[in-house]
Design a protein around this motif. Structure first.
Motif, PDB file in Angstrom:
ATOM      1  N   ARG A 106      46.004  35.198  47.141  1.00 37.97           N
ATOM      2  CA  ARG A 106      45.160  36.453  46.801  1.00 37.97           C
ATOM      3  C   ARG A 106      45.104  37.655  48.075  1.00 37.97           C
ATOM      4  N   GLY A 107      44.666  36.886  49.189  1.00 37.62           N
ATOM      5  CA  GLY A 107      44.608  37.410  50.409  1.00 37.62           C
ATOM      6  C   GLY A 107      44.398  38.955  50.502  1.00 37.62           C
ATOM      7  N   ARG A 108      44.897  39.792  50.884  1.00 30.44           N
ATOM      8  CA  ARG A 108      44.635  41.086  50.901  1.00 30.44           C
ATOM      9  C   ARG A 108      44.673  42.035  49.767  1.00 30.44           C
ATOM     10  N   CYS A 109      44.996  41.314  48.642  1.00 30.35           N
ATOM     11  CA  CYS A 109      44.997  41.997  47.584  1.00 30.35           C
ATOM     12  C   CYS A 109      43.976  41.769  46.484  1.00 30.35           C
ATOM     13  N   GLY A 110      43.065  40.750  46.931  1.00 28.21           N
ATOM     14  CA  GLY A 110      41.821  40.459  46.289  1.00 28.21           C
ATOM     15  C   GLY A 110      41.021  41.486  45.546  1.00 28.21           C
ATOM     16  N   ALA A 111      40.528  42.346  46.411  1.00 30.43           N
ATOM     17  CA  ALA A 111      39.447  43.338  46.105  1.00 30.43           C
ATOM     18  C   ALA A 111      40.278  44.316  45.256  1.00 30.43           C
ATOM     19  N   MET A 112      41.460  44.759  45.466  1.00 31.75           N
ATOM     20  CA  MET A 112      41.898  45.732  44.653  1.00 31.75           C
ATOM     21  C   MET A 112      42.468  45.398  43.392  1.00 31.75           C
ATOM     22  N   ARG A 113      42.845  44.146  43.194  1.00 29.28           N
ATOM     23  CA  ARG A 113      42.849  43.419  41.722  1.00 29.28           C
ATOM     24  C   ARG A 113      41.720  43.336  40.999  1.00 29.28           C
ATOM     25  N   LYS A 125      35.051  39.283  34.861  1.00 25.03           N
ATOM     26  CA  LYS A 125      34.924  37.937  34.436  1.00 25.03           C
ATOM     27  C   LYS A 125      36.151  37.557  33.575  1.00 25.03           C
ATOM     28  N   ALA A 126      36.833  38.255  32.725  1.00 27.99           N
ATOM     29  CA  ALA A 126      38.061  37.917  32.325  1.00 27.99           C
ATOM     30  C   ALA A 126      39.283  37.877  33.386  1.00 27.99           C
ATOM     31  N   PHE A 127      39.276  38.469  34.481  1.00 26.65           N
ATOM     32  CA  PHE A 127      40.247  38.555  35.423  1.00 26.65           C
ATOM     33  C   PHE A 127      39.811  37.154  36.226  1.00 26.65           C
ATOM     34  N   LEU A 128      38.728  36.754  36.627  1.00 28.20           N
ATOM     35  CA  LEU A 128      38.337  35.593  37.459  1.00 28.20           C
ATOM     36  C   LEU A 128      38.777  34.391  36.575  1.00 28.20           C
ATOM     37  N   TYR A 176      44.681  34.558  38.063  1.00 30.85           N
ATOM     38  CA  TYR A 176      43.823  34.429  39.276  1.00 30.85           C
ATOM     39  C   TYR A 176      43.741  33.134  39.859  1.00 30.85           C
ATOM     40  N   LYS A 177      43.368  32.290  39.148  1.00 28.77           N
ATOM     41  CA  LYS A 177      43.145  31.064  39.319  1.00 28.77           C
ATOM     42  C   LYS A 177      44.447  30.344  40.030  1.00 28.77           C
TER      43      LYS A 177
END
Length: 208
Positions: A12-19, A189-192, A197-198
């Motif tokens: 997830r790292g540095r791309c978490g927020a943009m995703r 919610k759908a993404f998480l 994601y998981k």
């Protein structure tokens, strides 16, 4: 519009927020996953402006630096403030989130075994600043009455900290409500809940 393309490691790292932003805004993106052995060969690294990933492609626009990418997405998807004043305040809040993110990264990659207890002890002092802003604004967002890229960044950092210390928001009602409301947004919610994601670890060294 063709989908965006993220080139990054399988974390997830540095791309978490943009995703999370893209999922919430309902836009598609593709992932090009770079394994560590491939990265160490140096060929891809040599093509990156700062020798770092993520790399983000929006048509013929190629960006590096995760916060620059996040701001670009915020501007494109009307999540960067309604005027210059809000835009400046959103930038300020995102920089504040970045300060906390850097503290977290230092813990994870340098001080985890010896510094975790002290980090958690010091954490309320950092979280209280965001609590005060959210409590004052009353809209449920950091700035103004609409979601911004800084909200996505704060949300993602808070998710990471809840894994580190599940009780860290217990004394911060505004932050706790913020995480709950962000988590309930349909796209987020759908993404998480998704396997995409998981399956990704938060960090590259397995610590969280």
């Amino acid at each position: 519009m063709p989908p965006y393309i993220i080139t990054y490691f399988p974390v997830r790292g540095r791309c978490g927020a943009m995703r999370i932003l893209m999922a919430d805004q309902g836009v598609e993106w593709k992932e090009k996953v770079v394994v560590f052995d491939e990265w160490m060969k140096g060929d891809l690294k040599a093509t990156c402006v700062f020798g770092q990933l993520p790399k983000f492609e929006d048509g013929d626009l190629v960006l590096y630096q995760s916060n620059a990418i996040l701001r670009h997405l915020g501007r494109k998807h009307e999540a960067a403030g309604s005027d210059d004043k809000e835009a400046a305040l959103i930038d300020m809040m995102n920089d504040g989130v970045e300060d906390l993110r850097l503290k977290y990264i230092k813990l994870i990659y340098q001080d985890y075994d010896t510094g975790k207890d002290q980090y958690i002890k010091d954490l309320p002092g950092h979280l209280s600043k965001f609590e005060a802003v959210l409590a004052k604004n009353k809209s449920g967002f950091l700035i103004g009455g609409k979601i911004s890229f800084a909200d996505y960044s704060l949300f993602e950092v808070l998710l990471n900290h809840l894994v580190l210390c599940s009780s860290c928001l217990d004394t911060f009602p505004a932050l706790k409500s913020f995480v709950e409301s962000m988590s309930a947004r349909p796209g987020i919610k759908a993404f998480l809940d998704s396997d995409a994601y998981k399956k990704l670890p938060i960090n590259g060294n397995g610590k969280q």
